[in-house]
Design an enzyme around this catalytic site. Structure first.
Site, short mmCIF file in Angstrom:
data_model
loop_
_atom_site.label_atom_id
_atom_site.label_comp_id
_atom_site.label_asym_id
_atom_site.label_seq_id
_atom_site.Cartn_x
_atom_site.Cartn_y
_atom_site.Cartn_z
N GLN A 1 38.33 74.08 35.06
CA GLN A 1 39.31 72.92 34.88
C GLN A 1 40.38 73.55 33.63
O GLN A 1 39.81 74.45 33.11
CB GLN A 1 38.69 71.74 34.19
CG GLN A 1 38.50 71.63 32.55
CD GLN A 1 39.36 70.53 31.99
OE1 GLN A 1 40.26 70.29 32.38
NE2 GLN A 1 38.84 70.24 30.80
N ARG B 1 41.74 72.70 30.89
CA ARG B 1 41.72 72.67 29.63
C ARG B 1 40.47 73.43 29.12
O ARG B 1 39.26 73.12 29.46
CB ARG B 1 41.71 71.19 29.15
CG ARG B 1 41.61 70.91 27.53
CD ARG B 1 41.56 69.49 27.16
NE ARG B 1 41.82 69.14 25.90
CZ ARG B 1 41.58 68.01 25.42
NH1 ARG B 1 41.22 66.93 26.03
NH2 ARG B 1 41.85 67.87 23.87
N SER C 1 35.19 55.20 18.88
CA SER C 1 35.60 54.15 19.66
C SER C 1 34.59 53.80 20.82
O SER C 1 34.46 52.58 21.24
CB SER C 1 36.97 54.63 20.16
OG SER C 1 37.50 53.58 20.84
N GLU D 1 36.59 65.03 31.13
CA GLU D 1 35.71 65.97 30.14
C GLU D 1 35.66 65.34 28.84
O GLU D 1 34.64 65.64 28.19
CB GLU D 1 36.15 67.38 30.53
CG GLU D 1 34.86 68.32 29.71
CD GLU D 1 35.00 69.75 30.08
OE1 GLU D 1 34.72 70.60 29.14
OE2 GLU D 1 35.76 70.08 30.97
N ARG D 2 36.90 64.97 28.29
CA ARG D 2 37.10 64.81 26.85
C ARG D 2 36.16 63.37 26.64
O ARG D 2 35.54 63.19 25.84
CB ARG D 2 38.55 64.56 26.57
CG ARG D 2 38.74 64.09 25.23
CD ARG D 2 40.23 64.31 24.83
NE ARG D 2 40.34 63.59 23.39
CZ ARG D 2 40.58 62.34 23.09
NH1 ARG D 2 40.89 61.43 24.03
NH2 ARG D 2 40.85 61.98 21.89
N GLU E 1 46.05 64.97 35.00
CA GLU E 1 45.46 64.11 33.78
C GLU E 1 45.77 64.41 32.63
O GLU E 1 46.04 63.94 31.58
CB GLU E 1 43.85 64.12 34.02
CG GLU E 1 43.24 63.15 33.10
CD GLU E 1 41.70 63.28 32.79
OE1 GLU E 1 41.05 62.58 32.59
OE2 GLU E 1 41.39 64.53 32.82
N ARG F 1 48.31 63.10 29.34
CA ARG F 1 47.52 63.12 27.87
C ARG F 1 48.05 63.99 27.13
O ARG F 1 47.83 63.93 25.81
CB ARG F 1 46.33 62.79 28.02
CG ARG F 1 45.75 61.57 28.80
CD ARG F 1 44.25 61.77 28.94
NE ARG F 1 43.61 60.24 29.43
CZ ARG F 1 43.61 60.04 30.78
NH1 ARG F 1 44.21 60.87 31.46
NH2 ARG F 1 43.33 58.86 31.25
#
Length: 303
Positions: free
Chosen positions: A53, A55, A69, A94-95, A127, A131
Site C-alpha cells: 500500500q 502509505r 475515539s 489500515e489507519r 483513500e 484524507r
C-alpha cells in the site's frame, strides 16, 4: 473521525460504502442490498495490512487520538479487505486497523472485495489522497507504480485520482531528487516547493548540501530559487590545489628539458603563470665557461 473529503474525486470510496457500522462489537452482519458490499465483523487478528500500500508512515499521536475515539464510538466506516484464505488483507483502512488494535478492539467491520491488483492500488491511493494521508514522496511512488506495473499513461493516472496531468508529473519529478533529500521532504524538513527548486541541481551532494542549508537557515522557497539560480550562473572553477598541482607538473617538465640541454641542474622559480626566474647551477669555472659557450653557440645559430 473526520469525514472523508470528496473534492474532485467523484463518487470515490463513498460509492463503495453506504451504511455506517456501530461500535457494539457484535458478530451480527449488517446486510447491504448491493452485491459485494456485505459488512461483516471479523477478528482483528485475522486482518493484516497490505505491504504494497502507498502509505508507509503513520503519525503515532494521530493514531492514539483516533483509538480513543474508537473506544467510544467504534469504527464508523468498514475496512475494505480481500480474502487471502488464511487471513484478510487490507485494501483500504489500515489507519483504522492500527487504531483499533491500540484501542483493544477484538473485532472490526469489513467488506470483502474481489479486486485486481491495479484496482487495489488505485483504491488505496484514492483513500489516502482523500484524507491527505500520503506525504509527497509516498504519493509520487504510488503514481510511479501505476505507470510502471500497470502500464497506465500519465493522463490515465491523473483521471483515476482526479488530479491534473501536470500535478501528477510534478509529483513524480520529486523521485529524481537525491534519496537523502527525499527523506527530508518526508520528514517535513523542507517543503515540496523547496524540493522542486532543488531539481535544477544535478549533482546529488550539492543538492543535499543545499537542502541542509535551506533547513538550517530556514530559507523561503523564493530565497531557495534565487540561490539555485546564482549557483547555476557560477562558472566551474578548478580547486586551488588542483590548479597548483597542474602548474607544478608543467614546470617540472620544463626543468627536465632544460637540464637535458644544459647538462646540469636547473630550477625554475615561478611567481605566477607569466613570471618567474631560471636558476642554473655550475660546480667549477670550467663548467661555467661551457655553459656560456653553449648559450653563445645557440645565439650564433639563430643569427
Amino acid at each position: 473521525m473526520a469525514a472523508a473529503k470528496k473534492g474532485g474525486l467523484g463518487k470515490g470510496l463513498d460509492s463503495l460504502i453506504t451504511n455506517k457500522v456501530g461500535a457494539t462489537g457484535t458478530t451480527d452482519a449488517v446486510r447491504i442490498p448491493e452485491p459485494d458490499k456485505e459488512v461483516i465483523f471479523v477478528k482483528i487478528t485475522k486482518v493484516e495490512p497490505n505491504r504494497e500500500q502507498p502509505r508507509k508512515n503513520f503519525d503515532e499521536d494521530s493514531l492514539l487520538e483516533l483509538s480513543e475515539s474508537l473506544k467510544q464510538y467504534g469504527i464508523l466506516q468498514p475496512l475494505l479487505v480481500q480474502d487471502k484464505k488464511d487471513y484478510f488483507e487490507i485494501i483500504a483502512g489500515e489507519r483504522r486497523w492500527r487504531a483499533a488494535k491500540m484501542a483493544g478492539l477484538k473485532e472490526i467491520p469489513v467488506i470483502i472485495k474481489k479486486l485486481s491488483e491495479q484496482e487495489i492500488v488505485e483504491i488505496s491511493l484514492i483513500e489516502n489522497i482523500q484524507r491527505e494521508n500520503l506525504n509527497p514522496i509516498e504519493e509520487a511512488l504510488a503514481f510511479k507504480r501505476l505507470l510502471n506495473e500497470f502500464h497506465l499513461k500519465q493522463d490515465e493516472v491523473a483521471e483515476r485520482v482526479s488530479k491534473s496531468r501536470t500535478a501528477v508529473t510534478n509529483s513524480m519529478r520529486l523521485l529524481k531528487l537525491d534519496e537523502r533529500v527525499q527523506q527530508m521532504v518526508v520528514d517535513d524538513m523542507i517543503s515540496t516547493g523547496h524540493a522542486r527548486a532543488l531539481l535544477a541541481i544535478s549533482e546529488n551532494d550539492k543538492q543535499y548540501n543545499l537542502a541542509q542549508q535551506i533547513f538550517d537557515e530556514k530559507l523561503s522557497v523564493r530565497e531557495t530559487e534565487k540561490l539555485v539560480k546564482k549557483l547555476q550562473n557560477q562558472k566551474p572553477e578548478l580547486p586551488k590545489k588542483a590548479e597548483e598541482d597542474k602548474m607544478s607538473l608543467f614546470y617540472e617538465d620544463m626543468e627536465q628539458r632544460l637540464k637535458s640541454i644544459m647538462g646540469t641542474k636547473v630550477a625554475i622559480h615561478y611567481k605566477n603563470k607569466d613570471k618567474g626566474k631560471i636558476e642554473i647551477e655550475y660546480y667549477s669555472n670550467d663548467e661555467l665557461e661551457r655553459i656560456i659557450e653553449l648559450f653563445q653557440s645557440i645565439h650564433q645559430t639563430k643569427i
